[in-house]
Design an enzyme around this catalytic site. Structure first.
Site, short mmCIF file in Angstrom:
data_model
loop_
_atom_site.label_atom_id
_atom_site.label_comp_id
_atom_site.label_asym_id
_atom_site.label_seq_id
_atom_site.Cartn_x
_atom_site.Cartn_y
_atom_site.Cartn_z
N LYS A 187 0.86 -1.19 0.00
CA LYS A 187 0.00 0.00 0.00
C LYS A 187 0.89 1.23 0.00
O LYS A 187 1.67 1.45 0.93
CB LYS A 187 -0.92 0.00 1.22
CG LYS A 187 -1.77 1.26 1.31
CD LYS A 187 -2.81 1.19 2.40
CE LYS A 187 -3.59 2.49 2.48
NZ LYS A 187 -4.65 2.42 3.49
N ARG A 196 -10.75 10.08 1.84
CA ARG A 196 -10.61 10.77 3.13
C ARG A 196 -11.72 11.82 3.28
O ARG A 196 -12.14 12.11 4.40
CB ARG A 196 -9.21 11.37 3.25
CG ARG A 196 -8.14 10.27 3.32
CD ARG A 196 -6.72 10.81 3.30
NE ARG A 196 -5.75 9.71 3.19
CZ ARG A 196 -4.45 9.90 3.00
NH1 ARG A 196 -3.94 11.12 2.92
NH2 ARG A 196 -3.65 8.86 2.90
N LYS A 203 1.19 10.09 5.53
CA LYS A 203 1.30 8.72 6.05
C LYS A 203 2.59 8.04 5.58
O LYS A 203 2.68 6.82 5.53
CB LYS A 203 0.06 7.92 5.64
CG LYS A 203 -1.24 8.51 6.18
CD LYS A 203 -2.44 7.59 5.96
CE LYS A 203 -3.70 8.15 6.62
NZ LYS A 203 -4.87 7.23 6.48
N LYS A 240 -2.12 -1.55 -3.88
CA LYS A 240 -2.99 -0.37 -3.85
C LYS A 240 -2.15 0.89 -3.98
O LYS A 240 -1.12 0.97 -3.31
CB LYS A 240 -3.74 -0.38 -2.52
CG LYS A 240 -4.66 0.79 -2.28
CD LYS A 240 -5.21 0.71 -0.89
CE LYS A 240 -6.04 1.94 -0.62
NZ LYS A 240 -6.49 2.01 0.73
N SER A 244 -10.18 5.67 -4.68
CA SER A 244 -11.13 6.78 -4.84
C SER A 244 -10.69 7.82 -5.86
O SER A 244 -11.50 8.31 -6.65
CB SER A 244 -11.38 7.44 -3.49
OG SER A 244 -10.17 7.89 -2.93
N TYR A 246 -14.94 1.05 -6.98
CA TYR A 246 -16.17 1.83 -6.87
C TYR A 246 -17.00 1.72 -8.14
O TYR A 246 -18.15 2.15 -8.16
CB TYR A 246 -15.83 3.29 -6.55
CG TYR A 246 -15.00 3.42 -5.29
CD1 TYR A 246 -15.59 3.27 -4.03
CD2 TYR A 246 -13.62 3.64 -5.34
CE1 TYR A 246 -14.84 3.35 -2.88
CE2 TYR A 246 -12.85 3.72 -4.19
CZ TYR A 246 -13.46 3.57 -2.96
OH TYR A 246 -12.71 3.64 -1.82
C1 PBG Z 1 -7.59 3.45 5.59
C2 PBG Z 1 -7.81 3.30 4.15
C3 PBG Z 1 -7.59 4.24 3.12
C4 PBG Z 1 -8.06 3.68 1.96
C5 PBG Z 1 -8.51 2.40 2.26
N1 PBG Z 1 -8.33 2.18 3.62
C6 PBG Z 1 -7.10 5.64 3.19
C7 PBG Z 1 -5.74 5.92 3.65
O1 PBG Z 1 -4.91 5.03 3.85
O2 PBG Z 1 -5.50 7.09 3.88
C8 PBG Z 1 -8.09 4.38 0.61
C9 PBG Z 1 -9.12 3.91 -0.35
C10 PBG Z 1 -9.43 4.83 -1.46
O3 PBG Z 1 -8.81 5.89 -1.67
O4 PBG Z 1 -10.36 4.50 -2.21
N2 PBG Z 1 -6.36 3.07 6.09
#
Ligand code: PBG
Length: 328
Positions: free
Chosen positions: A196, A206, A223, A254, A280, A319
């Site tokens: 990730k 978010r 992050k 991801k 997203s 989505y």
């Molecule tokens: C939470 C999480 C996130 C996503 C999935 N689980 C956001 C992040 O890590 O800030 C992102 C999914 C998306 O953007 O569709 N840890």
């Protein structure tokens, strides 16, 4: 003289093309992300994700039944937590009567055969918008892993089939696996967000959950100390290998599109199924371009989904799942 091979013979019409098609997308390929909120009768559109909604539990029931009728059989649950319930340690995340725990039960009551996966990370519950506990400006690893174990156990107790840790703490897969085994949840699976990346494509998500890292002194604004640096590829293989060794049943890469090189490499080295999260921001980009008349929405959507599968995805969290399945 004539060309030794005329590759165009296999492209001459639809019939031939369908005969030699290498990648087939089916409803079985999809995980459907769902956003849940408190209240009744709530179906609110997410501003940066046109056509995508947050549902209260009563309307979640309806949505889940519709998904099942379309052949979509797995959901990935996320909750939007009221500010009053947020703290630094994510205490609410393990509340047996919390929104996530009720959402799991709601989905199982609506459609008992629906596979329920739950996001495991503290960010929706964190006053700082971080996936872990913050101490002295750092996201502390091991205390966070303990909190995630308590959280995941409560999901299993509520009836989750798979937990999906998206936090990127070190060692969490082993700790989560042990927690599940020790509590007689050996049948509950783990889908690990293994590779990730710290990506700017998570912005709309978010917004959806009101979970962005806060802009506050002494709190990291991004992050990057736990999610991966997108300059790196070997690191993705190392993360994935370790998650498999620690007990992940499914590994994930991801985001999707910008990371299809990683998807292929992970697929080539992994003996467990590989999931890809088309995130997203990828959704928002296409919606915006299509709304302006700049791209053909359905054609580009299918091209993206097929590309993700061709790259090696066994499962796709998207989505677009509903829209894709309606076009198949
Ligand atoms: C939470 C999480 C996130 C996503 C999935 N689980 C956001 C992040 O890590 O800030 C992102 C999914 C998306 O953007 O569709 N840890």
């Amino acid at each position: 003289m004539y060309p030794l091979r005329r590759n165009r013979r296999l492209r001459v019409n639809d019939t031939v093309r369908s005969l030699v098609k290498e990648t087939i997308v089916t409803p079985d390929d999809f995980l459907v992300p769902l956003f849940v909120v408190e209240g009744t009768g709530v179906k609110e559109e997410i501003a940066s994700m046109p056509g995508y909604y947050r549902y209260s539990l009563d309307l979640l029931t309806k949505e889940v039944k519709e998904l099942w009728s379309l052949g979509l059989k797995s959901v990935l649950l996320f909750v939007k937590v009221p500010d009053a319930l947020k703290d630094n340690k994510g205490v609410e995340a393990a509340n047996p009567n919390g929104l996530m725990q009720r959402a799991i039960k709601t989905v199982k009551e609506a459609v008992p055969q629906m596979l329920v996966m739950t996001d495991v990370a503290l960010d929706p519950y964190s006053i700082y918008g971080h996936d872990g506990i913050v101490e002295n400006g750092r996201i502390v690893n091991d205390a966070t892993v303990n909190a995630l174990c308590t959280m995941a156990l409560s999901h299993a107790q509520a009836g989750a089939d798979f937990i999906a840790p998206s936090d990127m703490m070190d060692g969490r897969i082993l700790a989560l696996r042990e927690t599940l085994e020790d509590n007689s949840f050996e049948h509950v699976g783990i889908m690990a967000y293994s590779a990730k990346y710290a990506s700017a494509f998570y912005g709309p998500f978010r917004d959806a959950l009101d979970s962005a890292p806060v802009d506050q002194q002494d709190i990291p604004k991004d992050k990057k100390t736990y999610q991966m640096d997108y300059h790196n590829r070997l690191e993705a293989l190392r993360e994935t290998r370790m998650d498999i060794e620690e007990g992940a049943d499914i590994v994930m890469v991801k985001p999707g599109l910008c990371y299809l090189d990683i998807v292929r490499e992970v697929k080539n080295m992994s003996e467990v199924p590989v999931a890809v999260y088309q995130v997203s921001g990828e959704y928002a980009m296409l919606k915006a371009a299509a709304a302006n008349g700049w791209l053909d929405h359905d054609a580009v959507m299918m091209e993206q989904i097929v590309s993700i599968k061709r790259a090696g995805a066994d499962l796709i969290a998207s989505y677009f799942a509903k829209e894709v399945v309606k076009l198949l």
